[in-house]
Structures are given as C-alpha cells and as structure tokens.
Design a protein around this motif. Structure first.
Motif, short mmCIF file in Angstrom:
data_model
loop_
_atom_site.label_atom_id
_atom_site.label_comp_id
_atom_site.label_asym_id
_atom_site.label_seq_id
_atom_site.Cartn_x
_atom_site.Cartn_y
_atom_site.Cartn_z
N SER A 183 0.72 -1.19 0.00
CA SER A 183 0.10 -0.07 -0.02
C SER A 183 0.89 1.15 0.15
O SER A 183 0.63 2.23 -0.66
N ALA A 184 1.91 1.21 0.86
CA ALA A 184 2.76 2.46 1.08
C ALA A 184 3.53 2.49 -0.56
O ALA A 184 3.58 3.76 -0.82
N GLY A 185 4.16 1.45 -0.99
CA GLY A 185 4.85 1.47 -2.08
C GLY A 185 4.04 2.12 -3.29
O GLY A 185 4.51 2.79 -3.85
N GLY A 186 2.71 1.56 -3.29
CA GLY A 186 2.01 1.90 -4.38
C GLY A 186 1.61 3.37 -4.36
O GLY A 186 1.77 4.24 -5.39
N ALA A 187 1.43 3.80 -3.14
CA ALA A 187 0.62 5.39 -2.81
C ALA A 187 2.09 6.16 -3.22
O ALA A 187 1.89 7.21 -3.91
N MET A 188 3.30 5.75 -2.79
CA MET A 188 4.22 6.56 -3.14
C MET A 188 4.72 6.88 -4.51
O MET A 188 4.93 7.84 -5.19
N LEU A 189 4.35 5.48 -5.38
CA LEU A 189 4.63 5.82 -6.62
C LEU A 189 3.68 6.45 -7.46
O LEU A 189 4.26 7.55 -8.06
#
Lengths: 236, 255, 288, 293
Positions: free
Chosen positions: C63-69
């Motif tokens: 979730s964090a990775g996707g949001a950051m991207l």
C-alpha cells in the motif's frame, strides 16, 4: 581549434547586446577579450556556457556545434566557468562547493587527489573547507569559484571579470595562478576582463571589444603598446 | 559661483563590512554637467543612490539648494527638484509612452489629498506631456505601450519623464549604455539642450568618449574613494586615473 | 500529569505528520519559489491510493509503495504541466493554478471514491507500550518510527549524497548549478517526486491514525503548511520540520489540554504573524 | 425571471462589487491579497451587528460599515509596505483564517451560530426584496464601477499604476509608495465592505464560513480570469464563475470538478485573463477591428 565562435549575436528582449562577434581559441592558448564596462563581454561568456541563449551564430567546441544544447551538457563536454562576482553557492560549505564541481564525474580517489591539488593552490580554502561559502571574503570567494571550475579538469576554462572588486595585490595573485595553469598544465583559458593591462600581460592573443563588436585583435604583447587600447578605454 | 547647487560632504556608505563609499566629497554648480566616472565596482551607482534618496548614507551630509537632504526618500527628492534616469531602464511597461510622462507631471498633486483626486486626463496635462515628448523626439510613439519600445527610445523616454518633473538637477545613470553610434550622438545632443534650458546635470558614464566630450568637470571614483576631480583634459592625463582604468602598469604607457 | 504527557505524545505525532507534508512544500519553494498548495492534494491521493491497495492486498507495505509511486507521478505531472509553463508569470498565477489543481484533484477523489469518510482499518506492524501507566498505541509507535525514519532518510539524502548536493546547489543558484553539469530540470522533477512520495506516506499515516480518509482531508493542511514554511523560514527544510513539530505540540497542548478556546486552524497563522513580527526571516531562515 | 435566477443574479452582482474592490488592490496597485473575503465578512458582520444589536437602519449603518472596513484595510495594508510578495500572499491568507476564527469563536459575533434576523433594507418606505434587491445591487455595482473608473482617471489612480509597474521608478517621480498603496487598500476593502453589507441584508443570516478562504480564492479567480487591472474584468469574471456552476448543474456530480478543471485550464492557457493583455478576446477584437495593435 578548440573553440570557434562565428557571428554570434546575443539579445535580451529587443535589446541586442552583442552584434555578430567571431573569434577562436586554440588548444593550450590563453586568450583574453578586453573592453570597458558594458561592452558585452560577460554576455559572450554566458552564451558560450549556455546560460543565455544566442540569437544567431555558431559556437563550435572540439568540432561539435554546441550553441543549441543545454548548459549542463556543455559543462559535461568539458567547459567550465568562473562566473562574474564568483557566484559561489552561499549556503554550501567550501568543500561542498568544490564537490558540486565534480557532479556526475565523481570517484573518491580522484576527488581526493584534486582536492589536495586545489588546496595547495589556494591554501585558504583548505583552512575554510567546513565554512559556508557566504562567510568568505570577496577574494576568497573568487578563489573558490576558480577552484570549483578547475576541480573537474576542464578542457576550456571561461573566466569572467575575475579582477572585479578585488584588491590590486589579489588581482596579481589570481592572474599569476591563471598564467601558471596555462603554462604548466596546458589549460586552455578564455579570459574576459576589464583590467586590460593585467590580462594583456598573461594572455597570448587578445580581442578588444567595444559596444558589442570586436574592434581589433592581435598578439597581446603588441596590443600592450597599441594606443588604440587606451583609446577604447579612455575615449581619447 | 557662490553656493553650489548640490554638495556632498564626506559621504560614506557601508554595506556590512564593505565600504562602498569612503568619505566622498564634491560640489556641483548651477548650470554644470558633472561626470561621475570610474571602473566597475568603484561606487558610482551607490553614490548616485545616496543623492537620489534610495540609500541613506552611513555618514556625511548632502545639501541640495542649501537644504540638507540625506536620508529623504526618493519621492521627496523628486518633489525638491531632482529627476533621475536608471542604468537599467525602468519604464512603466504597460502604460503608454504618453502616460509614462504624465506620471511625472503629477508631481505637485501626489502630496495633497484633493488634487490627487483630480483627473489626469485633462487637455493641458496632455499637451504639456506631448510637448516634452516632442523635445526628445518621441511624439510619434506617444500612444504605444512603453514596454514595446527599443532601448534607444526607452532611454529618451526616461529623459522625458525626468524632464516632466521640471527638475533643477538631473541625474543620468549611464544614459548612453547599450545605444548605437548614431543614437549616442542624438542623446548627447539632447543632454546638451537640456543643460541649455537651465537644468544642471550629474551623470554616470562608462563610455569615456561621451563623458569626456560632454562634461564640464569629472569626478573619478575608485574603490569607493574619490581618486581625482577636474576638467576632462586633466583627468585624461592623470596617471592614477589611467592606472585605475587599464590596471597595473598603466602609468608606464601614460605619456 | 499523565494526561499532559499523553497529549504531548499525541502532539509530537501530529507535528511529525505535519512535518512530512510541509517538507515537500519547503523543498518545492526552495527550488522553484512556488507556493505549492496542491501538495495537499497529492497527500490526499496518497491516502486514497494507499487505502485502495491495502483493501486489495491487505499489505501495508504494498500500500505504501503503491501510494508513493502514484504520488511521485502526480507530483511530477503537476510540475511539468502546471508550474513549469507558468514560471515566467507573477507568483500569484502559479499559486492560483496550484489552488485550482488542489480543487480538481480533490473532486477527482470524490468522484472516484465517493464523498463519504472511508475507514482505513490497517494494523501497522508496530508494538504498543505501556510506560508508567501511559499507553502508547501501536499506531502512535508507527507514526514515530516511520516519520523519524523518513526524516532521517531525507536528511541523509540531502546532506550526504551527490543528488542532495545537486538539489541544494540548484536551489541556491540554478544557472550556475547547470554550468557545473547539473541537469536542473531533472533535479526539479526529482525534488517533486521525493516530496510527493513523502506526502503519500503522510497521507497513509493520517488515514490510519484517525481511521479516516475523505476527499477534503487536504483542505486544512493545504494552507496550514503555508504558514509553517513561513514560520520555519521560506525554503528552509529543517526550519519547516521544526515549525511543524512545534505547531503539532502547541495545537494539542493549548487546545486539547489547556482547553483554551482558540480556533485550532488559526493557530498556525497567529504563530506565523507573531514570527513575522519578531523574526521576519523565520525560525531557521537566512536573511535576503 | 424565476426567483432562483434572481437570487443568482443578485449574488453575482454582490460578488462583482467585492471583486472590483480586489481589483483596485491587485489589479491597479499590484499588491497581492489572498484574504479579500475577510473584508467581505467584516462588512457583512459590521452591517449585521449595527442593524440588529445597534438598531440602525441599513442606510445609516452603511457609512459606518465602509469606515470600519476601510480602517481595517488600512491597518492590514501596512504589512504590504514591508513584506516581500510571497510573505504578503501567505500573510493575507493568514488574516483571512484569523478573521474567520474570530467570528466563529467570539460570542459577540454569534459564534458558530452566526447572526440571524438581519432586517431587510428599506428604501422609500418599501422593503427591498426579489427583483428590487437585484436592481439595488446592480445600482451599487454601477456606482462601484463608476468609482473605479474615476479612480483610474485620477492622479491617485495613475500613481497606483506607476507603483504597480515599477515602484522604484514611480517613487523617483514623486509618488509616495506608502501613501498610494494604502489608498488602494482602503478603497478596495471599503468596496468589499459594501458587498458584505449587501450580502448580509440579502441573505438575512450570515455565518463565518461564508467568508472563508475558499471565498477569497473565488474572488481572486474572478479578478484574474476577467482580466486584472481592467474595468470590466472583475464583472465578467463574477459572471462567468457565477454562472458556470449553474450551467454545469445538470451534471450534478461532475459540476465542481469541471469547474476546478476549467479554472485550471483558463489560468494555464490564459494567465492574463479574459480581457487582459494578449488575451484571446483582445486578439479577436483587434483582428475584427482591422489588425490594429
């Protein structure tokens, strides 16, 4: 020919500051462009570096046309500049300012070697290496600007009004360093100066610029005694 | 010549540790064209700015027509009769050439409430402004936006604006720089005519040909100090001045 | 006393979250001199994307990775499509563009996910503590650890890496930096990506902390962070972080603990005006 | 005309008055202000309090309201003399937030409940409502425009233009920056106060949230979209931004998004405003006129 400028025109808005200037610099030469204030000297250097766009004309560096590529690409091709009034990064330390000069070409061993060399050239910078550049005096900032340009071992060094605002003694020192770099390391230097006699003394050839045009050129030792130089400056 | 129109006494201006001006004194007499020259960074513009009220000098005093003026803001200086132009031209780009001049003719209205509510679109104001534009040769461009003018015309516009203040003293900051040959000649002519109309002039100039040809007297600054003062002939042959301009070793060539 | 300490801990947590949002704004202001109000929209997008990925995968890391991207992309798009062409205009033009961007993205979020308050039921993999009777929830621990980690990482990047050096050089003198071989366009884009990715993390943390994600969650931070970068000293990143944490603590203590009936959202601006009167260059700003 | 469209029309007229006021500050004098809704609010609250608690009539209260908003404007214009552009922008946002909070939290201003029961305006023994109110607002708008027009023709106006274009050059021509920046602030905020007073007596109930920062953005957008520094720009801007949401109304859900996207497009591709320099409208107009610049 390392640098060849043909019919360069530079304009700011409607105002043309440089009206078709041509000159060249050979590998290993120290060439100066001299002229009074407002003659357009700095504009020419900035156009070679890519900081101001040229309106027309060509700039060839090592056989490649560079007048349309971005400043950082010219820097990577080996052109470096000591800007007017030094323009060091005020809130970076002396050391960091120097490291910016190595951006993109850094390897630790080389950085160390270069730093050692520059610190021996300008001992005051070693003393101040941890200080913010804004805290340096005008002369020290000039030295830092020169070191920052030298650290990457450029093929061509552009020097813009390095004597401005410096005390006469410091001017002599800075000019001596430039001369030695040219003689001993074979560094190609294009110097733009208001201080005519000092730059004529160290350079091989000179161009005399007046209101955006090159009025005449020649061997520096000949120009030194040329009354036309005095005329260009003092309006005789 | 009794009392000078403008006199500077021991003016110093420090920025932090930098002494941009160091005890500079000189006088300007009624009807004179006085040139302020010197190499880059000599303090000419700083000196100008203390006279025009942009800076308050660190020490020293300035008198204009006998009245102490150092430290007054620029708009008060204008009201006292000092007009100026700028080294880097500062037109009001979105106003027309005519409106640019009219701004200056409102001088007597800006300080008082009722007059400042009156209209500036009157015929008299317009005609006066047009007459000044005609004097500098810009009457054809009167309706154009000032931002669209080429540099030569902008320099003349600045002169017109300063003249519209009906000043006693005109400060010209490098009014010739960036001009072409023929434009320089025109501008020189304009400055001479201005002086003939009774306005005294203090000018900064880099083009030595112009400064030598135009000025009655010159004051040379170098590193914030007054290096020399005198007639153009004397200045031209002053070895110290030559050294300041050409750099070291210059005296060897002075003959 | 116990209540005071609990409030204090909450205050620091809120301040740390503010810091992560304000940081991006300070970075952008430092380099482009634009008041990047739309940064708060990036933060909202971060919360939504984080929630969406979390709902699909139940992995907070993904979730964090996707949001950051996604946020990094949105940030660069705003820079390229809105700010860059408007740089030559007076500053209020990009500012209005930025505000319009904020509104448009908020509305997009509302259209995509509905106007409701969604809950963000994630359990962050952090332990909870009880120290001297004070309970520190796992969410609170998470906020502390993550924000400290992010700030430390950013500090490391900006002060210890070549990229950080290039960023600082570019913000101090863009022309000379490019004359030293720095591609300033790329550095600007990277700055936007970094700030936006951090804002995504802040969005997720806020979503989890309050268990709320809603379209206008960026509205208040959008302007509060403006005050914060002034208090910190325009363009000073450490100043912005310091100001954020002080504000988080101040808000919580003054309003939550002392019960002073001050409007919470005006406090930042009152502080700002006080700072401007007392120290116009901001807490850590330099003059000129 | 339906009652609904009369309401919309009246609100547009009132907002146009406020936008004209902002135009004096931003467009004529070149001072950025992002908190103009605060003065709109101060006018509304002042008029509401004077006519409810104070028992004055709208007409006797009006000069007092204009005086109060002008005075507050003078006070808040002082930062503009010292602050750099960006600081000034953020400060004015801050002023907006603080003013709204004061309205919201100080019981004297009705707190969160706002102020209700604001009397209608009485003119020639008639209570003004509906079409009459629209006409009255239009009349006030006309008066505002007339003052703006007179201002642009006055020496004060010219002084403000000069300051906007170049403060240094202006002051070297005898224009005092302090005096004329403050003049612009007083005039502009007094116009916002007028708009506020009308708004209070039109809605007859006001609360702090009506005058928040989003309203400031809306007013500034009107000025920028219409064309800053032009006479009719703010009116056009108020019309466009007032009518757009109604045009998009059938699209219900997408309405606000389209509105924001359109605002973004306009500022992106026409940053000088619809009536400003080099705008599409100007270019087309001059082409129709026969290519004259």
């Amino acid at each position: 020919m390392l640098l060849e400028v043909r019919d360069l025109r530079i304009a700011y808005g409607d105002i043309e500051a440089v009206h078709g200037v041509s000159f060249s610099v050979e590998e290993g030469e120290l060439v100066s462009i001299i002229g009074a204030n407002g003659a357009g000297k700095s504009s020419i250097l900035n156009a070679i570096m890519g900081l101001v766009p040229s309106r027309s004309g060509s700039i060839r560096f090592k056989t490649a046309e560079i007048s349309r590529i971005a400043a950082h690409e010219r820097a990577r091709a080996g052109i470096r500049m000591v800007p007017e009034r030094a323009r060091v990064f005020p809130r970076l330390t002396v050391r960091e300012n120097l490291r910016v000069g190595l951006y993109g070409i850094c390897d630790r061993a080389r950085e160390k070697k270069q730093l050692e060399w520059l610190y021996s050239l300008f001992p005051i910078l070693a003393e101040r290496s941890g200080q913010n550049a804004a805290t340096l005096s005008g002369g020290e900032q000039q030295q830092l600007a020169i070191a920052r340009a030298l650290i990457s071992d450029p093929c061509l060094l552009l020097v813009d009004e390095v004597s401005m605002g410096l005390m006469p003694k410091l001017v002599d020192e800075v000019f001596k360093v430039l001369q030695e770099l040219n003689r001993q390391k074979g560094l190609t230097i294009l110097l733009v100066e208001q201080n005519a006699l000092a730059s004529l003394e160290i350079s091989k050839r000179s161009y005399v610029l007046e209101t955006g045009r090159i009025q005449f050129e020649g061997e520096s030792r000949v120009l030194k005694d040329d009354p036309r130089v005095r005329e260009a400056y003092l309006g005789l | 010549m009794d009392e000078p129109l403008l006199s500077l006494r021991e003016i110093s201006m420090h920025f932090g540790g930098l002494k941009a001006l160091d005890r500079v004194s000189f006088d300007l007499h009624e009807g004179e064209i006085l040139g302020l020259i010197g190499p880059n960074g000599a303090g000419k513009t700083t000196c100008f700015n203390t006279v025009s009220g942009v800076y308050r000098p660190t020490s020293g005093e300035i008198r204009f027509r006998g009245k102490r003026t150092d430290g007054l803001p620029p708009h008060r200086m204008a009201a006292l009769g000092i007009g100026r132009t700028f080294q880097i031209v500062r037109p009001f780009p979105n106003l027309t050439v005519l409106e640019n001049v009219i701004v200056a003719s409102g001088l007597s209205c800006y300080g008082r409430l009722i007059p400042s509510c009156r209209s500036w679109k009157g015929r008299k104001t317009r005609e006066e402004a047009l007459e000044i534009l005609a004097r500098v040769g810009l009457e054809i461009q009167a309706g154009q936006k000032a931002g669209l003018l080429p540099l030569g015309n902008l320099r003349r516009l600045e002169l017109a604006r300063a003249l519209a203040l009906k000043p006693h003293l005109l400060l010209l900051d490098e009014s010739f720089s960036g001009l072409r040959h023929e434009e320089i000649a025109q501008q020189e002519e304009l400055v001479r005519k201005t002086r003939e109309s009774g306005i005294s002039i203090l000018l900064i100039e880099h083009n030595m040909r112009v400064a030598m040809g135009l000025c009655d007297r010159l004051v040379v600054l170098d590193h914030g100090r007054k290096l020399a003062e005198g007639k153009p002939e004397a200045i031209r042959n002053n070895p110290e001045v030559i050294r300041a301009y050409l750099g070291k070793g210059g005296s060897a060539n002075a003959s | 006393m116990q209540l005071f300490l609990e409030q204090m801990l909450n205050g620091i947590a809120i301040g740390a979250i503010y810091a992560m949002i304000t940081l991006g704004l300070a970075l952008v202001y430092g380099i482009l001199r634009i008041l990047h109000v739309a940064h708060a929209a990036v933060y909202t997008v971060g919360a939504y994307v984080g929630l969406a990925v979390f709902s699909a995968t139940h992995s907070i890391l993904l979730s964090a990775g996707g949001a950051m991207l996604v946020c990094a992309g949105v940030g660069v798009l705003i820079e390229r499509l809105v700010y860059f062409p408007l740089l030559k205009y007076p500053p209020y033009v990009p500012l209005i563009g930025s505000i319009a961007c904020l509104l448009a993205i908020e509305e997009l979020c509302r259209l995509a996910a509905g106007p409701y308050i969604l809950s963000f039921p994630a359990q962050l993999p952090f332990p909870s503590f009880t120290v001297g009777g004070i309970v520190i929830s796992s969410t609170l621990t998470a906020v502390y650890c993550i924000s400290a980690g992010v700030l430390a990482l950013l500090w490391f990047i900006t002060t210890r890496t070549e990229l950080g050096l290039a960023m600082r050089a570019t913000s101090q003198d863009m022309a000379i930096a490019s004359a030293m071989g720095i591609n300033s366009h790329r550095i600007i884009s990277l700055t936007f990506m970094m700030g936006s990715a951090v804002a995504a993390i802040a969005g997720i943390l806020v979503g989890v902390y309050y268990n709320q994600v809603y379209p206008s969650m960026g509205a208040v931070p959008a302007y509060k962070t403006l005050a914060l970068i002034v208090v910190g000293g325009l363009g000073s990143v450490p100043g912005a972080v310091l100001a954020s944490i002080l504000l988080g603590v101040g808000e919580t203590l003054l309003i939550g603990y002392a019960g002073i009936p001050l409007p919470r959202d005006a406090l930042a601006f009152i502080a700002m005006i006080a700072v401007l009167l007392w120290r116009p260059q901001g807490l850590l700003g330099s003059r000129g | 005309m339906s009652e609904y469209s009369i309401t919309i029309g009246t609100l547009i007229a009132i907002q146009a008055i406020v936008a004209c006021g902002l135009n004096v500050i931003v467009g004529y004098a070149g001072q950025i202000s992002l908190g103009h809704a605060a003065f709109f609010g101060i006018g509304a609250y002042a008029s509401a309090l004077l006519t409810t608690a104070g028992g004055l009539s709208f007409w006797t209260a009006l000069p007092v309201v204009l005086g109060i908003t002008g005075l507050v404007g003078l006070f808040l214009g002082l930062p503009s003399l010292r602050l750099r552009e960006d600081f000034l922008a953020i400060t004015t946002i801050g002023i907006n937030f603080i003013v709204v909070s004061v309205f919201q939290y100080v019981p004297f201003f009705g707190g969160a409940l706002g102020i209700g029961g604001i009397p209608r305006i009485v003119l020639f023994g008639e209570r003004i409502r509906g079409v009459s109110f629209l006409l009255l607002s239009a009349g006030f708008l006309a008066a505002t425009l007339a003052i703006c027009w007179l201002f642009t023709r006055s020496w004060s106006g010219l002084a403000c233009f000069a300051l906007r274009e170049d403060e240094t050059a202006a002051s070297s021509m005898g224009v005092s920056p302090v005096r004329f920046k403050l003049t612009a602030f007083i005039l502009g905020t007094a116009m916002a106060g007028l708009g506020g007073a009308l708004y209070a007596h039109f809605m007859r109930f006001i609360s702090a949230t009506d005058f928040g920062f989003p309203m400031s953005v809306m007013i500034l957008s009107m000025v920028v979209l219409g064309g800053m520094g032009t006479l009719w720009g703010p009116v056009l801007g108020a019309l466009v931004l007032g009518i757009l949401p109604e045009v998009f109304r059938p699209l219900t859900d997408y309405r606000m998004f389209l509105y924001a996207a359109l605002l973004l497009m306009m500022i992106r591709f026409q940053p000088g405003g619809l009536l400003g320099e080099n705008s599409l409208a100007r270019q087309t107009f001059s082409r129709l006129k026969g290519g004259k610049p």
